[in-house]
Scaffold this motif. Structure first.
Motif, PDB file in Angstrom:
ATOM      1  N   UNK A  23       7.894 -13.447  -4.170  1.00 32.05           N
ATOM      2  CA  UNK A  23       6.432 -13.740  -4.185  1.00 32.05           C
ATOM      3  C   UNK A  23       5.535 -12.800  -5.208  1.00 32.05           C
ATOM      4  N   UNK A  24       4.539 -12.978  -5.674  1.00 37.74           N
ATOM      5  CA  UNK A  24       3.642 -12.116  -6.559  1.00 37.74           C
ATOM      6  C   UNK A  24       3.144 -10.885  -5.802  1.00 37.74           C
ATOM      7  N   UNK A  25       3.192  -9.875  -6.161  1.00 37.08           N
ATOM      8  CA  UNK A  25       2.787  -8.719  -5.422  1.00 37.08           C
ATOM      9  C   UNK A  25       1.561  -8.017  -6.116  1.00 37.08           C
ATOM     10  N   UNK A  26       0.991  -7.086  -5.504  1.00 33.00           N
ATOM     11  CA  UNK A  26       0.032  -5.964  -6.058  1.00 33.00           C
ATOM     12  C   UNK A  26       0.562  -4.760  -5.357  1.00 33.00           C
ATOM     13  N   UNK A  27       0.560  -3.541  -6.014  1.00 33.99           N
ATOM     14  CA  UNK A  27       0.599  -2.344  -5.656  1.00 33.99           C
ATOM     15  C   UNK A  27      -0.409  -1.340  -5.753  1.00 33.99           C
ATOM     16  N   UNK A  28      -0.771  -0.906  -4.385  1.00 38.61           N
ATOM     17  CA  UNK A  28      -2.212  -0.390  -4.546  1.00 38.61           C
ATOM     18  C   UNK A  28      -1.774   1.247  -3.887  1.00 38.61           C
ATOM     19  N   UNK A  29      -2.082   1.994  -4.876  1.00 34.91           N
ATOM     20  CA  UNK A  29      -1.605   3.634  -4.287  1.00 34.91           C
ATOM     21  C   UNK A  29      -3.048   4.141  -4.183  1.00 34.91           C
ATOM     22  N   UNK A  51      -5.053   3.796   5.979  1.00 35.65           N
ATOM     23  CA  UNK A  51      -6.018   2.838   6.291  1.00 35.65           C
ATOM     24  C   UNK A  51      -6.593   2.509   4.989  1.00 35.65           C
ATOM     25  N   UNK A  52      -6.824   3.352   4.070  1.00 36.70           N
ATOM     26  CA  UNK A  52      -7.405   3.218   2.582  1.00 36.70           C
ATOM     27  C   UNK A  52      -6.620   2.076   2.165  1.00 36.70           C
ATOM     28  N   UNK A  53      -5.441   2.300   2.034  1.00 39.08           N
ATOM     29  CA  UNK A  53      -4.600   1.170   1.101  1.00 39.08           C
ATOM     30  C   UNK A  53      -4.779  -0.100   1.695  1.00 39.08           C
ATOM     31  N   UNK A  54      -4.696  -0.235   3.327  1.00 36.91           N
ATOM     32  CA  UNK A  54      -4.999  -1.610   3.929  1.00 36.91           C
ATOM     33  C   UNK A  54      -6.354  -1.971   3.513  1.00 36.91           C
ATOM     34  N   UNK A  91       0.756  -1.215   0.008  1.00 38.23           N
ATOM     35  CA  UNK A  91      -0.069  -0.042   0.000  1.00 38.23           C
ATOM     36  C   UNK A  91       0.969   1.417  -0.017  1.00 38.23           C
ATOM     37  N   UNK A  92       0.515   2.290  -0.878  1.00 34.02           N
ATOM     38  CA  UNK A  92       1.264   3.188  -1.031  1.00 34.02           C
ATOM     39  C   UNK A  92       0.308   4.496  -1.030  1.00 34.02           C
ATOM     40  N   UNK A  93       0.444   5.092   0.359  1.00 28.86           N
ATOM     41  CA  UNK A  93      -0.399   6.230   0.502  1.00 28.86           C
ATOM     42  C   UNK A  93       0.485   7.383   0.154  1.00 28.86           C
ATOM     43  N   UNK A  94      -0.205   8.358  -0.517  1.00 23.53           N
ATOM     44  CA  UNK A  94       0.645   9.393  -1.030  1.00 23.53           C
ATOM     45  C   UNK A  94      -0.201  10.720  -1.227  1.00 23.53           C
ATOM     46  N   UNK A 116      -4.334   2.126  -9.163  1.00 19.64           N
ATOM     47  CA  UNK A 116      -4.563   3.654  -8.496  1.00 19.64           C
ATOM     48  C   UNK A 116      -5.826   4.123  -8.220  1.00 19.64           C
ATOM     49  N   UNK A 117      -5.861   4.634  -6.843  1.00 18.44           N
ATOM     50  CA  UNK A 117      -7.394   5.391  -6.611  1.00 18.44           C
ATOM     51  C   UNK A 117      -6.823   6.642  -6.168  1.00 18.44           C
ATOM     52  N   UNK A 118      -7.840   7.585  -6.248  1.00 22.26           N
ATOM     53  CA  UNK A 118      -7.700   8.857  -6.020  1.00 22.26           C
ATOM     54  C   UNK A 118      -9.010   9.518  -5.118  1.00 22.26           C
ATOM     55  N   UNK A 119      -8.480  10.158  -4.069  1.00 23.84           N
ATOM     56  CA  UNK A 119      -9.695  10.907  -3.437  1.00 23.84           C
ATOM     57  C   UNK A 119      -9.789  12.378  -3.977  1.00 23.84           C
ATOM     58  N   UNK A 120     -10.659  12.952  -3.942  1.00 27.54           N
ATOM     59  CA  UNK A 120     -10.773  14.240  -4.643  1.00 27.54           C
ATOM     60  C   UNK A 120     -10.221  15.354  -3.498  1.00 27.54           C
ATOM     61  N   UNK A 121     -10.054  15.088  -2.423  1.00 26.25           N
ATOM     62  CA  UNK A 121      -9.757  16.067  -1.341  1.00 26.25           C
ATOM     63  C   UNK A 121      -8.670  15.265  -0.370  1.00 26.25           C
TER      64      UNK A 121
END
Length: 298
Positions: free
Chosen positions: A33-39, A78-81, A10-13, A64-69
């Motif tokens: 091992x195989x990974x996924x990267x959740x931004x 906690x969102x990436x988790x 999980x990459x919170x940015x 990739x997920x984006x919050x408008x604010x």
């Protein structure tokens, strides 16, 4: 993805464009091992969005997920988790770097230890804003392998420097039994303390974590407790901040939540008071005086 990931990263940015590409390059180069990267992008206003969209288009492992604010760092961590799908999880700050074998070595230790261990993390090299080595950090005292939960939390609360195991590889199901990253300063300490009650921490002896120190880090950009609280939760900007009082309260709350026998809970609570509250009693007392004065004025 063509296969089920073993590890979610999980990459919170938020406005992390300056170092984000280097961070993502290190994550996509991980072996094992195989990974996924959740931004999760917390409403960035720099070039973070463009970098993330380009990266997700180039690599199917990146979502990739984006919050408008900007909803605060605690929400974003906690969102990436929440979005993770793998049985193992790792947070990755948008300005740090991982050596290629970081995840593989941590997973090796977790597999070898079985259910006894909940977290594995490597030793740390410190880097500067230009990615040059600035030093090393030894946190060997956070290699928590005692069988008794109260002994593990007692050992952890003796630590006084950095709390880098929070960026290790953690069992997702165990992590989700906790509140995650709380919306208050030093929430990583209370999270690690609670995790130590669920199982052991194992340290990888190699230096595979490159922790970046620069003048735009969250704490460097906001050195006051009020600013740090607002970084975790923007709604707390004008609230009275009592960091030591809050952290002590959260440490004890973690003990109460842990699935331990009553006697072991009592012993773990004593460790919190002896190893944390007592050494910080001057700060706690000072904060309580500030709170009393504030209440009187109100």
């Amino acid at each position: 993805m063509t296969s089920t990931p073993r590890v979610s990263i999980g990459v919170p940015v938020y406005n992390g464009g300056r170092y984000l590409q280097e961070t993502l390059d290190s994550l996509t180069a991980l072996t094992g091992p195989e990974i996924e990267i959740v931004i999760s992008d917390n409403g960035s206003t720099d070039d973070t969005e463009q970098l993330c969209r380009a990266a997700s288009a180039d690599d199917e492992r990146i979502r990739y997920h984006r919050s408008p604010v900007n909803r605060g760092a605690a929400w974003n961590y906690n969102r990436v988790l929440e979005l993770a799908t793998a049985p193992l999880f790792k947070w990755a700050a948008a300005d740090d770097v991982c050596e290629p074998s970081f995840v593989a070595r941590c997973v090796e230790l977790l597999d070898a230890a079985g259910d006894a261990a909940v977290l594995a993390y490597p030793r740390t090299t410190l880097i500067d804003e230009d990615s040059a080595v600035a030093g090393t950090l030894d946190d060997d005292d956070l290699d928590l392998r005692a069988r008794r939960p109260s002994d593990r939390i007692g050992q952890l609360l003796r630590h006084r420097v950095e709390w880098h195991p929070v960026f290790g590889v953690i069992r997702t199901d165990v992590l989700r039994r906790t509140p995650g990253i709380g919306a208050y300063p030093s929430a990583d300490i209370s999270l690690l303390a609670e995790l130590s009650l669920y199982g052991q921490f194992h340290q990888v002896p190699e230096r595979l974590f490159l922790r970046r120190y620069h003048d735009r880090r969250s704490i460097a950009a906001g050195p006051s407790f009020q600013q740090q609280a607002a970084w975790y939760n923007p709604n707390a900007r004008n609230r009275l901040v009592l960091p030591e009082v809050r952290l002590t309260k959260e440490l004890l709350a973690g003990v109460r939540r842990a699935p331990l026998p009553a006697a072991e809970k009592a012993r773990a609570a004593r460790m919190v008071l002896q190893r944390w509250a007592l050494p910080h009693w001057r700060h706690i007392g000072g904060e309580l005086k500030i709170a009393a004065r504030d209440l009187t004025r109100r």
